[in-house]
Enzyme design. Structure first.
Site, PDB file in Angstrom:
ATOM      1  N   ASP A 116       0.888  -1.157   0.000  1.00  0.00           N
ATOM      2  CA  ASP A 116       0.000   0.000   0.000  1.00  0.00           C
ATOM      3  C   ASP A 116       0.928   1.209   0.000  1.00  0.00           C
ATOM      4  O   ASP A 116       1.552   1.517   1.014  1.00  0.00           O
ATOM      5  CB  ASP A 116      -0.897   0.007   1.237  1.00  0.00           C
ATOM      6  CG  ASP A 116      -1.890   1.158   1.212  1.00  0.00           C
ATOM      7  OD1 ASP A 116      -1.633   2.143   0.491  1.00  0.00           O
ATOM      8  OD2 ASP A 116      -2.908   1.090   1.915  1.00  0.00           O
ATOM      9  N   HIS A 117       1.025   1.900  -1.135  1.00  0.00           N
ATOM     10  CA  HIS A 117       2.055   2.928  -1.258  1.00  0.00           C
ATOM     11  C   HIS A 117       1.826   4.103  -0.308  1.00  0.00           C
ATOM     12  O   HIS A 117       2.753   4.865  -0.032  1.00  0.00           O
ATOM     13  CB  HIS A 117       2.161   3.422  -2.714  1.00  0.00           C
ATOM     14  CG  HIS A 117       0.991   4.208  -3.197  1.00  0.00           C
ATOM     15  ND1 HIS A 117      -0.017   3.662  -3.957  1.00  0.00           N
ATOM     16  CD2 HIS A 117       0.655   5.505  -3.029  1.00  0.00           C
ATOM     17  CE1 HIS A 117      -0.911   4.584  -4.243  1.00  0.00           C
ATOM     18  NE2 HIS A 117      -0.530   5.721  -3.695  1.00  0.00           N
ATOM     19  N   HIS A 172      -5.814   2.227   1.446  1.00  0.00           N
ATOM     20  CA  HIS A 172      -5.291   3.509   1.919  1.00  0.00           C
ATOM     21  C   HIS A 172      -5.993   4.010   3.183  1.00  0.00           C
ATOM     22  O   HIS A 172      -5.352   4.279   4.199  1.00  0.00           O
ATOM     23  CB  HIS A 172      -5.438   4.570   0.829  1.00  0.00           C
ATOM     24  CG  HIS A 172      -4.692   4.273  -0.422  1.00  0.00           C
ATOM     25  ND1 HIS A 172      -3.620   3.416  -0.469  1.00  0.00           N
ATOM     26  CD2 HIS A 172      -4.840   4.737  -1.685  1.00  0.00           C
ATOM     27  CE1 HIS A 172      -3.158   3.350  -1.701  1.00  0.00           C
ATOM     28  NE2 HIS A 172      -3.884   4.143  -2.457  1.00  0.00           N
TER      29      HIS A 172
END
Length: 507
Positions: free
Chosen positions: A194-195, A257
């Site tokens: 999950d960036h 996110h």
């Protein structure tokens, strides 16, 4: 008094390894992965024993792929680090450039993996990370082919599998993908990305909580009235219509996110900052989420879709008229939710989440709203309701933190005024040139899974949202909102019926 000094320790250099990027010719590789690798090389966190093997379907060779990265940088970033400006970054690119190679092949063809195995044997490659920068439909197939040819076997060194989002599209598909992967590799080999977790301000949420007594002491339902988490984008769907129309705002943003941010806000203090200790506490939050049920979806979940409007000086067309979007699409581009966390710490504290495209402001933030003082002593001034104290954690843009509190207005009368005390990352630290992927790539190479999702957490997140997915699939239409606005009216009604208001976008 002089401020206390802070000891800064230099992180060790990552071990020798090969990073194999499936989808090396794609947007993610050019826009984020390669700049991150340049930054890691410039900072000395990876050495000249890191090799990059790109895999793609297009015709080309090693030099073709290297030149492609350079051309992308020039056309999208101007004369950037690879040509001018920062000498360290230019030198880092020149060092990294010679270690980039290319293997052409069809990722659905078993022959590609036989070639890859031969290449590994010829070069006697030990440590390796396989990065799946591909469409999600290929995740399981690529992993099974790597397993078939023995490339996930760790006899010669570590073998790790990095998987981009989306990880499944509902609870059942996430569980099925986990089952496929865990039949091939152990959990310690899997790095579900999950960036958002690579962003410094997101990581700082835990430090803000657990390193500051004055904050953690009031981090509970005795003092906190509610929490808002916002991820607002000004961009429209652009050329991603095909992907987005099959996905929507809920699947694209919420179980990953927004829920990762929610977990950092809601988790109990871990007994250490070890990866498993942190992931254990996050998993408890995911399992304790009380989301909308089939009976109250219409009340506690709102979906919207943008119509034609204007954002800044740009005209934005109707979502349903965008390229590769169905004219009768029921896909949402905006979602707002009211959730709870069933724990002693958070009993009675609502969490309001919202995210959307084509909105008035780009704004990713956490707003912790504290309860009002028990009574106001300022009767003579007519101030019977003081504004709430707030902790605002700004993730992007303008990374930083602010505290809203009340002071006395100058003058002979006792009058109050709301003020904000701000901290900006840019004023203290240099984070302007980072992408957020540097930390994630480095942690993969080091074997640190703290910032990566675990199977039980992924499945629990999807499980909490399944009633919403089911209800929206059954019937109803998203509520329209004008591009350049703050979203659909229903989102305002969701929070206002509880006597609360959204924090203003960009304020």
């Amino acid at each position: 008094m002089m401020p206390a000094s802070t000891t800064v320790s230099k992180a060790p250099q990552a071990p020798k390894a090969t990073l194999v990027i499936f989808g090396a010719t794609g947007d993610l590789s050019h826009r984020l992965l390669m700049p991150s690798l340049i930054n890691l090389t410039a900072s000395g966190l990876v050495g000249d024993d890191l090799s990059i093997l790109g895999i793609g379907r297009a015709e080309g060779d090693d030099e073709w792929l290297r030149t492609g990265f350079e051309d992308f940088q020039r056309s999208n970033c101007g004369e950037g680090a690879i040509d001018a400006g920062d000498d360290r970054e230019r030198d880092a690119w020149m060092s990294l450039r010679s270690r980039i190679t290319y293997l052409r092949g069809d990722m659905t063809d078993a022959a590609l993996y036989d070639q890859l195995r031969t290449k590994f044997d010829q070069l006697d490659i030990g440590n390796a990370v396989f990065y799946l920068a591909t469409v999600s439909q290929l995740f399981g197939d690529i992993a099974e082919q790597l397993g078939r040819v023995g490339l996930l076997d760790e006899k010669k060194g570590f073998r790790r599998l990095a998987i981009e989002k989306p990880f499944g599209h509902d609870h059942a598909s996430a569980r099925a993908l986990n089952e496929r992967l865990l039949a091939l590799a152990s959990e310690k080999q899997l790095y579900r990305i999950d960036h958002f977790l690579g962003k410094e301000t997101v990581q700082n949420v835990m430090v803000t909580r657990f390193a500051n007594t004055m904050i953690e002491a009031v981090w509970n339902n005795n003092y906190i009235d509610h929490v808002q988490i916002t991820v607002a984008e000004t961009v429209d769907v652009g050329t991603r219509g095909s992907f987005y129309d099959a996905t929507g705002a809920l699947r694209d943003m919420v179980p990953n996110h927004l829920f990762q941010i929610l977990a950092m806000i809601g988790m109990e203090p871990p007994n250490s900052f070890d990866a498993e200790a942190i992931r254990n506490e996050k998993a408890k939050v995911f399992q304790a989420i009380r989301g909308p049920t089939a009976d109250n979806v219409n009340r506690d979940a709102v979906r919207g879709v943008y119509t034609a409007g204007r954002i800044g000086d740009k005209d934005v067309g109707d979502y349903r008229a965008a390229q590769d979007v169905a004219a009768d699409s029921r896909t949402e581009t905006y979602v707002a939710l009211k959730l709870g966390i069933d724990s002693w710490r958070w009993a009675g504290v609502p969490f309001y989440l919202r995210t959307g495209k084509a909105l008035a402001q780009r704004d990713t933030e956490i707003v912790v709203v504290f309860k009002p003082v028990p009574f106001a002593q300022f009767h003579d001034t007519g101030v019977m309701q003081l504004p709430a104290n707030k902790l605002i954690i700004q993730i992007q843009p303008g990374e930083g933190m602010g505290i809203d509190f009340v002071v006395k207005r100058p003058g002979p009368a006792i009058e109050t005024a709301p003020v904000r005390m701000n901290f900006s990352y840019a004023d203290t630290f240099d984070i302007a040139h980072t992408t957020g992927y540097e930390t994630l790539i480095y942690d993969m190479l080091m074997g640190d899974q703290t910032l990566f999702q675990r199977a039980d957490g992924v499945e629990a997140a999807w499980h909490a949202l399944q009633p919403v997915l089911d209800a929206w699939a059954a019937d109803g239409e998203p509520e329209p909102y004008v591009a350049g606005s703050t979203g659909p009216r229903g989102a305002d009604a969701l929070i206002e019926r509880d006597g609360r208001r959204w924090h203003g976008l960009g304020s």
